[in-house]
Design a protein around this motif. Structure first.
Motif, PDB file in Angstrom:
ATOM      1  N   VAL A 129      51.069  19.034  47.545  1.00  0.00           N
ATOM      2  CA  VAL A 129      50.806  20.189  46.551  1.00  0.00           C
ATOM      3  C   VAL A 129      49.377  20.909  46.758  1.00  0.00           C
ATOM      4  N   GLU A 130      49.472  22.356  46.848  1.00  0.00           N
ATOM      5  CA  GLU A 130      48.248  23.004  47.008  1.00  0.00           C
ATOM      6  C   GLU A 130      47.677  23.548  45.503  1.00  0.00           C
ATOM      7  N   VAL A 131      46.469  23.388  44.947  1.00  0.00           N
ATOM      8  CA  VAL A 131      46.357  23.611  43.529  1.00  0.00           C
ATOM      9  C   VAL A 131      45.616  24.919  43.635  1.00  0.00           C
ATOM     10  N   HIS A 132      46.092  26.094  42.631  1.00  0.00           N
ATOM     11  CA  HIS A 132      45.381  27.221  42.697  1.00  0.00           C
ATOM     12  C   HIS A 132      45.066  27.358  41.145  1.00  0.00           C
ATOM     13  N   ALA A 133      44.002  27.308  40.828  1.00  0.00           N
ATOM     14  CA  ALA A 133      43.377  27.448  39.502  1.00  0.00           C
ATOM     15  C   ALA A 133      43.175  29.011  39.003  1.00  0.00           C
ATOM     16  N   VAL A 134      43.597  29.574  37.961  1.00  0.00           N
ATOM     17  CA  VAL A 134      43.340  30.876  37.777  1.00  0.00           C
ATOM     18  C   VAL A 134      41.997  31.187  37.214  1.00  0.00           C
ATOM     19  N   GLN A 135      41.525  32.018  37.692  1.00  0.00           N
ATOM     20  CA  GLN A 135      39.939  32.664  37.130  1.00  0.00           C
ATOM     21  C   GLN A 135      40.158  33.699  36.339  1.00  0.00           C
ATOM     22  N   TYR A 136      40.143  33.676  35.147  1.00  0.00           N
ATOM     23  CA  TYR A 136      40.224  34.975  34.177  1.00  0.00           C
ATOM     24  C   TYR A 136      39.082  35.741  34.386  1.00  0.00           C
ATOM     25  N   PRO A 137      39.150  36.899  34.124  1.00  0.00           N
ATOM     26  CA  PRO A 137      37.970  37.793  34.219  1.00  0.00           C
ATOM     27  C   PRO A 137      37.045  37.729  33.306  1.00  0.00           C
ATOM     28  N   GLY A 138      35.663  38.003  33.382  1.00  0.00           N
ATOM     29  CA  GLY A 138      34.638  38.134  32.503  1.00  0.00           C
ATOM     30  C   GLY A 138      33.879  36.716  32.471  1.00  0.00           C
ATOM     31  N   ARG A 139      34.188  35.923  33.494  1.00  0.00           N
ATOM     32  CA  ARG A 139      33.410  34.414  33.494  1.00  0.00           C
ATOM     33  C   ARG A 139      33.224  33.989  34.778  1.00  0.00           C
ATOM     34  N   ALA A 140      32.211  33.119  34.959  1.00  0.00           N
ATOM     35  CA  ALA A 140      32.029  32.642  36.450  1.00  0.00           C
ATOM     36  C   ALA A 140      31.611  33.646  37.221  1.00  0.00           C
ATOM     37  N   ASP A 141      32.349  33.536  38.436  1.00  0.00           N
ATOM     38  CA  ASP A 141      32.096  34.684  39.606  1.00  0.00           C
ATOM     39  C   ASP A 141      32.845  35.900  39.463  1.00  0.00           C
ATOM     40  N   ARG A 142      33.446  36.012  38.190  1.00  0.00           N
ATOM     41  CA  ARG A 142      34.342  37.163  37.584  1.00  0.00           C
ATOM     42  C   ARG A 142      33.397  37.823  36.220  1.00  0.00           C
ATOM     43  N   ILE A 143      32.170  37.249  36.118  1.00  0.00           N
ATOM     44  CA  ILE A 143      31.374  37.757  34.914  1.00  0.00           C
ATOM     45  C   ILE A 143      31.415  39.093  34.792  1.00  0.00           C
ATOM     46  N   ALA A 144      31.226  40.028  35.828  1.00  0.00           N
ATOM     47  CA  ALA A 144      31.329  41.328  35.629  1.00  0.00           C
ATOM     48  C   ALA A 144      32.721  42.194  35.663  1.00  0.00           C
ATOM     49  N   ASP A 145      33.544  41.342  35.778  1.00  0.00           N
ATOM     50  CA  ASP A 145      34.787  41.959  35.483  1.00  0.00           C
ATOM     51  C   ASP A 145      35.347  42.244  33.910  1.00  0.00           C
ATOM     52  N   THR A 146      35.924  43.137  33.533  1.00  0.00           N
ATOM     53  CA  THR A 146      36.396  43.464  32.345  1.00  0.00           C
ATOM     54  C   THR A 146      37.191  42.513  31.739  1.00  0.00           C
ATOM     55  N   MET A 147      36.742  41.786  30.407  1.00  0.00           N
ATOM     56  CA  MET A 147      37.828  40.857  29.758  1.00  0.00           C
ATOM     57  C   MET A 147      38.936  41.302  29.000  1.00  0.00           C
ATOM     58  N   ILE A 148      40.062  40.609  29.138  1.00  0.00           N
ATOM     59  CA  ILE A 148      41.361  40.923  28.690  1.00  0.00           C
ATOM     60  C   ILE A 148      41.494  40.240  27.493  1.00  0.00           C
ATOM     61  N   ASP A 149      41.748  40.762  26.432  1.00  0.00           N
ATOM     62  CA  ASP A 149      42.106  39.991  25.331  1.00  0.00           C
ATOM     63  C   ASP A 149      43.576  40.104  24.639  1.00  0.00           C
ATOM     64  N   ASP A 150      44.543  40.493  25.362  1.00  0.00           N
ATOM     65  CA  ASP A 150      46.147  40.700  25.356  1.00  0.00           C
ATOM     66  C   ASP A 150      46.878  39.575  26.279  1.00  0.00           C
ATOM     67  N   ALA A 151      47.227  38.896  25.385  1.00  0.00           N
ATOM     68  CA  ALA A 151      47.983  37.682  26.311  1.00  0.00           C
ATOM     69  C   ALA A 151      49.200  38.217  27.057  1.00  0.00           C
ATOM     70  N   HIS A 152      49.953  39.212  26.725  1.00  0.00           N
ATOM     71  CA  HIS A 152      51.085  39.836  27.476  1.00  0.00           C
ATOM     72  C   HIS A 152      50.529  40.522  28.805  1.00  0.00           C
ATOM     73  N   ARG A 153      49.345  41.126  28.401  1.00  0.00           N
ATOM     74  CA  ARG A 153      48.746  41.982  29.698  1.00  0.00           C
ATOM     75  C   ARG A 153      48.209  40.923  30.637  1.00  0.00           C
ATOM     76  N   LEU A 154      47.698  39.948  30.034  1.00  0.00           N
ATOM     77  CA  LEU A 154      46.868  39.009  31.256  1.00  0.00           C
ATOM     78  C   LEU A 154      48.218  38.180  31.839  1.00  0.00           C
ATOM     79  N   ALA A 155      49.148  37.891  31.101  1.00  0.00           N
ATOM     80  CA  ALA A 155      50.241  37.245  31.749  1.00  0.00           C
ATOM     81  C   ALA A 155      50.700  38.289  32.990  1.00  0.00           C
ATOM     82  N   ARG A 156      50.985  39.404  32.551  1.00  0.00           N
ATOM     83  CA  ARG A 156      51.447  40.301  33.652  1.00  0.00           C
ATOM     84  C   ARG A 156      50.468  40.515  34.899  1.00  0.00           C
ATOM     85  N   LEU A 157      49.386  40.522  34.751  1.00  0.00           N
ATOM     86  CA  LEU A 157      48.311  40.533  35.816  1.00  0.00           C
ATOM     87  C   LEU A 157      48.472  39.201  36.876  1.00  0.00           C
ATOM     88  N   VAL A 158      48.442  38.080  36.090  1.00  0.00           N
ATOM     89  CA  VAL A 158      48.391  36.824  36.792  1.00  0.00           C
ATOM     90  C   VAL A 158      49.734  36.684  37.421  1.00  0.00           C
TER      91      VAL A 158
END
Length: 246
Positions: A41-70
């Motif tokens: 098994v190869e593990v891939h962890a999702v990095q949501y925008p707006g934190r850690a090394d994506r701190i500069a990326d715009t945060m997303i507060d809509d679950a359906h939109r975030l799911a579409r992007l992932v």
């Protein structure tokens, strides 16, 4: 910036496991899984925008939109069978991502939903609108590694915006029953002392899939998987029918 963090690339692996963090969490929550899980098994962890090394990326507060992007970002990585694992907020997102993948003809082989009520049985107190101190108190009550970070004033300034964003996302989420109905097997895993989800509530995940359903209850609270990581990974390996790590 890539959506996924893979601590250990495994070109020989027969399967990929995509892990979605909780509210206020980041990909680092799953970093240790690569060493513990089967070499198959190869593990891939999702990095949501707006934190850690994506701190500069715009945060997303809509679950359906975030799911579409992932789901869209996963497309190039679906050349092998894929499973999804989500904890708390990540469980609801994993469910929505699975629906989208199924709709697009690339259904995952399994969805693991951890520490979460099912999508059609949400509710509970609103946390996103509380002041900073109350928000920190809620995080401390939940436990988990993020709670400790919130005690440091400088870290708190960095962390609180995306914690609040994530609570806004999950508290504003509404299940769309009219969409694709999941036909994928689902396993729900909870801690027996989780104040946010009971065994009866977790059992209702069976109502949102036509695939087979299993419920596992382990000792612990909302972040039971911190102490029971090996048990959780063992459950994932058994379910996916892959050999255990040596």
């Amino acid at each position: 910036m890539s959506w996924f963090r893979c601590a250990e690339n495994r070109p020989w692996a027969s399967m990929r496991l995509f892990c979605l963090p909780h509210a206020g969490g980041s990909a680092v929550f799953y970093r240790s899984w690569a060493k513990e899980i089967s070499p198959a098994v190869e593990v891939h962890a999702v990095q949501y925008p707006g934190r850690a090394d994506r701190i500069a990326d715009t945060m997303i507060d809509d679950a359906h939109r975030l799911a579409r992007l992932v789901a869209g970002a996963m497309a190039p990585l679906l050349d092998r069978p894929a499973a999804l694992f989500g904890h708390s907020m990540g469980a609801v997102l994993a469910y929505e991502v699975a629906r989208l993948l199924q709709e697009r003809g690339s259904a995952p082989v399994h969805v693991f939903v951890s520490g979460a009520r099912p999508p059609h049985d949400r509710g509970g107190d609103r946390v996103a609108d509380k002041d900073d101190d109350e928000l920190v108190a809620e995080m401390v009550k939940l436990g988990g590694s993020d709670a400790e970070a919130l005690r440091d004033p400088e870290l708190r300034e960095l962390v609180l915006p995306y914690v609040r964003n994530d609570f806004r996302l999950i508290e504003g989420y509404a299940h769309r029953a009219a969409g694709t109905r999941l036909a994928v097997p689902v396993t729900a895993i909870i801690g027996d002392d989780d104040p946010h989800v009971t065994e009866e509530q977790a059992a209702r995940w069976a109502e949102v899939t036509d695939g087979r359903f299993a419920l596992r209850v382990l000792p612990g609270g909302h972040f039971y998987l911190n102490d029971r990581q090996r048990d959780v990974i063992a459950e994932v390996q058994r379910t996916l029918e892959v050999p255990a790590a040596p």
